[in-house]
Design a protein around this motif. Structure first.
Motif, PDB file in Angstrom:
ATOM      1  N   VAL A 207      66.866  36.531  33.814  1.00 14.92           N
ATOM      2  CA  VAL A 207      66.212  35.479  34.594  1.00 14.92           C
ATOM      3  C   VAL A 207      64.753  35.381  34.143  1.00 14.92           C
ATOM      4  O   VAL A 207      64.093  36.408  33.935  1.00 14.92           O
ATOM      5  CB  VAL A 207      66.287  35.779  36.104  1.00 14.92           C
TER       6      VAL A 207
ATOM      7  N   ALA B  39      62.740  27.773  32.167  1.00 16.33           N
ATOM      8  CA  ALA B  39      64.086  27.721  31.606  1.00 16.33           C
ATOM      9  C   ALA B  39      64.260  28.919  30.684  1.00 16.33           C
ATOM     10  O   ALA B  39      63.284  29.475  30.183  1.00 16.33           O
ATOM     11  CB  ALA B  39      64.280  26.420  30.828  1.00 16.33           C
ATOM     12  N   PRO B  40      65.490  29.354  30.448  1.00 20.50           N
ATOM     13  CA  PRO B  40      65.703  30.520  29.585  1.00 20.50           C
ATOM     14  C   PRO B  40      65.144  30.328  28.178  1.00 20.50           C
ATOM     15  O   PRO B  40      65.062  29.206  27.669  1.00 20.50           O
ATOM     16  CB  PRO B  40      67.229  30.656  29.550  1.00 20.50           C
TER      17      PRO B  40
ATOM     18  N   HIS C  27      73.660  37.009  37.706  1.00 24.84           N
ATOM     19  CA  HIS C  27      72.866  36.392  38.768  1.00 24.84           C
ATOM     20  C   HIS C  27      73.383  36.796  40.146  1.00 24.84           C
ATOM     21  O   HIS C  27      72.607  37.151  41.043  1.00 24.84           O
ATOM     22  CB  HIS C  27      72.879  34.873  38.621  1.00 24.84           C
TER      23      HIS C  27
ATOM     24  N   ASP D 248      63.890  32.242  42.734  1.00 28.82           N
ATOM     25  CA  ASP D 248      63.874  32.048  41.286  1.00 28.82           C
ATOM     26  C   ASP D 248      65.234  32.364  40.671  1.00 28.82           C
ATOM     27  O   ASP D 248      65.686  31.680  39.753  1.00 28.82           O
ATOM     28  CB  ASP D 248      62.809  32.939  40.641  1.00 28.82           C
TER      29      ASP D 248
ATOM     30  N   GLN E 153      67.669  29.598  38.712  1.00 32.29           N
ATOM     31  CA  GLN E 153      68.191  29.718  37.358  1.00 32.29           C
ATOM     32  C   GLN E 153      69.709  29.769  37.365  1.00 32.29           C
ATOM     33  O   GLN E 153      70.360  29.287  36.430  1.00 32.29           O
ATOM     34  CB  GLN E 153      67.638  30.932  36.613  1.00 32.29           C
TER      35      GLN E 153
ATOM     36  N   TYR F 201      70.758  26.337  37.143  1.00 31.56           N
ATOM     37  CA  TYR F 201      70.553  25.821  35.784  1.00 31.56           C
ATOM     38  C   TYR F 201      71.704  26.246  34.871  1.00 31.56           C
ATOM     39  O   TYR F 201      72.253  25.423  34.119  1.00 31.56           O
ATOM     40  CB  TYR F 201      69.225  26.322  35.226  1.00 31.56           C
TER      41      TYR F 201
ATOM     42  N   LEU G 277      61.884  23.540  36.055  1.00 32.93           N
ATOM     43  CA  LEU G 277      61.674  24.803  35.348  1.00 32.93           C
ATOM     44  C   LEU G 277      60.781  24.536  34.142  1.00 32.93           C
ATOM     45  O   LEU G 277      60.927  23.510  33.460  1.00 32.93           O
ATOM     46  CB  LEU G 277      63.001  25.400  34.887  1.00 32.93           C
TER      47      LEU G 277
END
Length: 359
Positions: free
Chosen positions: A214, A219-220, A237, A261, A265, A268, A328
């Motif tokens: 995370v 964004a990743p 997650h 958070d 994600q 996402y 993000l």
């Protein structure tokens, strides 16, 4: 590959991506994306990406020191240089350090030394990647007990790296580090970012750590943080959310995280999964999209399939990114790379094969 063979009769002029967007992608664009991350055009140094939202705001780094130390209470501190982060716990008998990012390097020694005069007695490796533990040898003088998952030991054993000393203590499922009045619980729930990547939890302070999964407020990173096993990354997650924590240390970005958070994600990743699955399952006209590549590369099935994968990933990225800009940070920067990794995962780890499934 029979579908690709059939496409060899198409001419180079017969290309256009039927993906429901107002702009068309031609074969030059597909090839260009080998070096351009999102779209054809100038190099990344010239691309103007979307402004970062306030969710990505970092802590203020002292420019003289080059790092920030945050007191999380109960003897726990986190350290960041704005890009990487780690944590240490000061006990009545010594210091437990989690990871040693080389970008922070000697500054981590200063951060600890300016907080306590107690020695570092234990060093925990979150996983084997050098960008998080490549500074471990800086602690050689204090001879800490190094603890890691058994998979991490195996991955570090060959080839040997003197900058990442081998762990002294390994485990398979759970291990509790107790030093003086501090407790850090370690657990393994299968591969995610890498094999051996640990969930870590300080129960007294309600602090959780999971590295490279995370990215709070962002964004990743590329390829979903260079994930080795996307289904495990996705499941991580929910595992992380099962811990009772208030503060989350992620190993990257210049801010701490919260459960919100992690939840954000998770949404996402789920959105990316669904968008990429839709792209594979008819989101674009395969014949039209890769016909020119087939025609120009007779018998080269690698070239044909590469064109297919890149158009599928770009279709997914196009469909996903607009929903996350302003939500993000840097949602557009690695949009294509993250979609490409998800497309590959769907094909080989989830069995979402689209036109190449059993008919």
């Amino acid at each position: 590959m029979q579908l690709f063979r059939m496409l060899s009769v198409f001419s180079l002029a017969a290309v256009g991506l039927a993906c429901g967007h107002s702009h068309a992608h031609d074969e030059h664009e597909v090839v260009a994306r080998d070096s351009i991350k999102i779209a054809p055009g100038p190099s990344d140094t010239q691309i103007q990406f979307a402004p970062l939202p306030s969710t990505a705001d970092p802590v203020t780094i002292n420019t003289t020191l080059g790092y920030f130390v945050g007191d999380l209470g109960g003897g726990v501190h986190w350290v960041t240089d704005g890009s990487y982060s780690n944590m240490f716990l000061v006990s009545t008998h010594g210091v437990i350090v989690v990871d040693a990012p080389p970008t922070i390097g000697h500054k981590l020694l200063y951060a600890i030394g300016n907080t306590t005069h107690l020695p570092v007695t234990h060093l925990v490796y979150s996983h084997f990647h050098a960008d998080h533990i490549g500074g471990a040898s800086l602690f050689n003088a204090s001879h800490p007990t190094i603890i890691a998952h058994a998979e991490t030991f195996s991955l570090l054993a060959s080839p040997r790296d003197p900058l990442r000393p081998l762990p002294h203590v390994t485990f398979e499922d759970k291990y509790t580090v107790r030093v003086g009045n501090q407790t850090l619980e370690l657990s393994y729930h299968g591969p995610n970012h890498t094999p051996g990547n640990l969930f870590m939890y300080a129960p007294a302070q309600r602090i959780a750590l999971l590295i490279d999964v995370v990215f709070p407020g962002w964004a990743p990173f590329a390829e979903l943080g260079i994930a080795s096993f996307v289904p495990g990354l996705t499941a991580a997650h929910d595992v992380l959310l099962s811990f009772d924590f208030d503060v989350f240390v992620a190993g990257h970005v210049g801010r701490l995280g919260t459960k919100q958070d992690v939840l954000l994600q998770k949404k996402y990743i789920e959105d990316l999964h669904d968008s990429c699955a839709s792209a594979i399952n008819g989101g674009f006209n395969v014949t039209t999209a890769i016909g020119p590549t087939v025609a120009a590369n007779k018998g080269n099935v690698w070239a044909e399939f590469k064109a297919y994968l890149r158009v599928a990933a770009q279709t997914c990225a196009d469909n996903t990114t607009s929903r996350w800009l302003g939500v993000l940070g840097a949602a557009d920067v690695f949009a294509f790379e993250n979609a490409y990794r998800m497309v590959d995962s769907l094909r080989v780890e989830y069995d979402v094969l689209g036109p190449f499934s059993v008919s």
